[in-house]
Design an enzyme around this catalytic site. Structure first.
Site, mmCIF file in Angstrom:
data_model
loop_
_atom_site.group_PDB
_atom_site.id
_atom_site.type_symbol
_atom_site.label_atom_id
_atom_site.label_comp_id
_atom_site.label_asym_id
_atom_site.label_seq_id
_atom_site.Cartn_x
_atom_site.Cartn_y
_atom_site.Cartn_z
ATOM 1 N N GLU A 123 0.950 14.888 -1.035
ATOM 2 C CA GLU A 123 -0.121 15.431 -0.204
ATOM 3 C C GLU A 123 0.389 15.940 1.140
ATOM 4 O OE1 GLU A 123 -3.332 12.007 -1.589
ATOM 5 O OE2 GLU A 123 -2.545 11.988 0.428
ATOM 6 N N CYS A 136 0.623 16.811 8.841
ATOM 7 C CA CYS A 136 1.136 15.517 8.414
ATOM 8 C C CYS A 136 1.862 15.728 7.088
ATOM 9 C CB CYS A 136 -0.049 14.547 8.267
ATOM 10 S SG CYS A 136 0.456 12.917 7.743
ATOM 11 N N CYS A 143 5.536 5.235 -2.699
ATOM 12 C CA CYS A 143 6.278 4.520 -1.646
ATOM 13 C C CYS A 143 6.692 3.149 -2.187
ATOM 14 C CB CYS A 143 5.394 4.347 -0.418
ATOM 15 S SG CYS A 143 6.278 3.699 1.010
ATOM 16 N N CYS A 147 2.718 -1.574 1.898
ATOM 17 C CA CYS A 147 1.908 -2.081 3.011
ATOM 18 C C CYS A 147 0.497 -2.302 2.456
ATOM 19 C CB CYS A 147 1.885 -1.080 4.161
ATOM 20 S SG CYS A 147 3.532 -0.727 4.768
ATOM 21 N N CYS A 150 -2.485 0.139 3.034
ATOM 22 C CA CYS A 150 -2.211 1.565 2.811
ATOM 23 C C CYS A 150 -2.410 1.921 1.360
ATOM 24 C CB CYS A 150 -0.777 1.883 3.234
ATOM 25 S SG CYS A 150 -0.239 3.513 2.707
ATOM 26 N N GLY A 198 5.038 8.048 1.826
ATOM 27 C CA GLY A 198 6.451 7.655 1.779
ATOM 28 C C GLY A 198 7.004 7.177 3.107
ATOM 29 N N SER A 230 7.670 8.927 11.650
ATOM 30 C CA SER A 230 7.029 7.623 11.674
ATOM 31 C C SER A 230 7.684 6.706 10.649
ATOM 32 C CB SER A 230 5.550 7.801 11.335
ATOM 33 O OG SER A 230 4.948 6.552 11.190
ATOM 34 N N SER A 252 5.122 2.059 12.711
ATOM 35 C CA SER A 252 3.929 1.408 12.160
ATOM 36 C C SER A 252 4.051 -0.086 12.440
ATOM 37 C CB SER A 252 3.843 1.638 10.653
ATOM 38 O OG SER A 252 3.705 2.995 10.383
ATOM 39 N N LEU A 253 3.522 -0.508 13.574
ATOM 40 C CA LEU A 253 3.686 -1.915 13.957
ATOM 41 C C LEU A 253 2.597 -2.769 13.290
ATOM 42 C CD1 LEU A 253 5.451 -3.750 15.712
ATOM 43 C CD2 LEU A 253 3.764 -3.482 17.535
ATOM 44 N N HIS A 254 1.368 -2.489 13.604
ATOM 45 C CA HIS A 254 0.188 -3.059 12.925
ATOM 46 C C HIS A 254 -0.048 -4.554 13.092
ATOM 47 C CE1 HIS A 254 -0.287 0.860 11.296
ATOM 48 N NE2 HIS A 254 0.725 0.772 10.467
ATOM 49 N N CYS A 374 -4.319 8.704 3.743
ATOM 50 C CA CYS A 374 -3.105 8.900 2.961
ATOM 51 C C CYS A 374 -3.246 8.345 1.543
ATOM 52 C CB CYS A 374 -1.985 8.197 3.702
ATOM 53 S SG CYS A 374 -0.432 8.286 2.902
HETATM 54 S S1 SF4 Z 1 2.113 2.714 5.343
HETATM 55 FE FE1 SF4 Z 1 3.785 4.144 4.931
HETATM 56 S S2 SF4 Z 1 5.529 2.783 4.419
HETATM 57 FE FE2 SF4 Z 1 3.663 1.508 4.208
HETATM 58 S S3 SF4 Z 1 3.114 1.724 2.025
HETATM 59 FE FE3 SF4 Z 1 1.970 3.319 3.159
HETATM 60 S S4 SF4 Z 1 3.269 5.153 2.943
HETATM 61 FE FE4 SF4 Z 1 4.563 3.352 2.465
#
Ligand code: SF4
Length: 401
Positions: A123, A136, A143, A147, A150, A198, A230, A252-254, A374
């Site tokens: 995408e 983006c 991936c 996460c 995600c 990814g 990122s 991507s800290l989160h 995403c």
């Molecule tokens: S946030 Fe990024 S690294 Fe984590 S699973 Fe989603 S695409 Fe992969």
């Protein structure tokens, strides 16, 4: 004692499946010139028996037509003799990713589902704002990192995208926006974030090669200051990214505790928060004018307390990081195990970080009416029949014309 958690395989150690590099002919026997550097272009011509001096000259012309003018047809290349066009057409092609589906949101966000020649879907999203337009870009199909908040993380990694498929996303967006030849000013596409599907640092070489093409001043000419890579924290690759690509960094800290980050960004079990922040502190070229962006998704009762906000401030101060924190309201997808924090909670979190002198804007959700989070378009598309997708693609290509 072994628990289920510590028996789980640590994500991130699986090497992504390598893909063929340049010069591998397509099914029709022709070589795709998209994604090739000037040196590679020249070599492709020499490999096709063009004499050395000719190859040098033609490579320069082709490179200009491809990356500055956006040409996809050799017949458009007016400074290359007409008699040479059939020779080029027989051997080479200048591709674009195939568009499976294209959507436009009511807020102007555009999203494309793209398909590679080996039928892999990925995408890209274009987000227009008053003063900028951000594309983006995806770096992988699926991936490995899983996460838990995600949607892409629920898909298995299929393969890395090639430089052609990465730079192809930028070329396609430029086609769609009518931004050829490459203009120094007045563009709609002004910024790029490597933040699509990814983990870009698990596809380092292809991402680097593609971004070098994007940054080349004689071609697509996007400044490195307008490109952000990122990462979810692939610590060993961060210094290399700084040295060899040199774009802005987003992380991507989160979460700010080991327990929570181990859960929501499982790569944390391999490279912990402190190690990650040290790598950020060592990232070259950061200063107050060029800050590192920390992405922080707001998950209800998971990572959104005032204590979390204070700990975030403490950590950023400890490593003296020129930082900006992007607070992202969680955009739920079917089957997601989290909810978005309440607006009051987000406000309180943001004011604590702001109060410490660190910018912490709340990102406005974009394109919610078009599955713009995403991975959502890919999944939605898999539920549709082929015929339905083809019908919609035909209709939407009119909308983009
Ligand atoms: S946030 Fe990024 S690294 Fe984590 S699973 Fe989603 S695409 Fe992969």
């Amino acid at each position: 004692m072994q628990t289920a958690a510590n028996l789980m395989p640590i994500p991130g150690h699986i090497d992504p499946v390598p893909v063929p590099r340049s010069f591998v002919p397509r099914n029709d026997g022709r070589i795709d010139l998209l994604g090739l550097s000037l040196a590679d272009l020249r070599m492709a011509l020499e490999t096709s028996q063009l004499e050395e001096k000719q190859a040098k000259l033609r490579a320069k012309q082709l490179w200009h037509w491809i990356y500055n003018r956006g040409a996809t047809e050799f017949s458009a290349m007016t400074d290359i003799s007409k008699t040479m066009h059939p020779w080029l057409e027989q051997r080479f092609v200048i591709s674009r990713p195939n568009v499976v589906e294209a959507q436009v949101s009511t807020d102007g966000t555009r999203k494309w589902l793209l398909r590679s020649d080996d039928a892999q879907d990925y995408e890209m999203v274009f987000i227009p704002d008053a003063d900028r337009g951000t594309l983006c870009v995806s770096s992988q199909v699926g991936c490995t990192l899983n996460c838990t908040f995600c949607h892409t993380g629920t898909m298995r990694l299929v393969r890395n995208l090639t430089p052609a498929e990465i730079v192809g996303q930028v070329m396609l967006a430029r086609d769609s926006l009518g931004e050829w030849p490459s203009q120094p000013e007045g563009r709609m596409l002004t910024n790029i974030v490597m933040m699509g599907m990814g983990e870009p640092l698990y596809n380092f070489e292809n991402v680097r090669d593609a971004l070098k093409l994007v940054m080349d001043g004689a071609g697509l000419a996007l400044s490195r200051r307008r490109i952000t890579l990122s990462t979810s924290g692939v610590v060993p690759m961060m210094a290399r990214a700084g040295a060899e690509i040199g774009v802005n960094l987003a992380v991507s800290l989160h979460a700010v505790t080991k327990e929570v980050r181990d859960e929501i960004v499982p790569l944390n079990r391999k490279y912990g928060i402190e190690e990650l922040l040290q790598a950020c502190a060592d990232y070259p070229g950061t200063n107050n004018a060029r800050r590192i962006t920390f992405e922080y998704v707001m998950l209800k009762d998971k990572n959104d307390s005032d204590d979390d906000a204070r700990e975030l401030v403490r950590l950023l101060r400890k490593y003296e990081l020129p930082a900006k924190v992007n607070l992202i309201p969680f955009n739920p997808w079917p089957g997601a195990q989290y909810e978005c924090s309440t607006p009051e909670r987000i406000k309180s979190f943001s004011s604590i970080v702001f109060g410490a002198g660190i910018s912490a804007p709340v990102r406005t959700p974009r394109g919610r009416d078009i599955d713009a989070a995403c991975g959502q378009l890919k999944t939605a598309s898999e539920k549709k029949s082929r015929a339905q997708i083809d019908r919609e693609a035909a209709a939407e290509s009119d909308a983009f014309a």
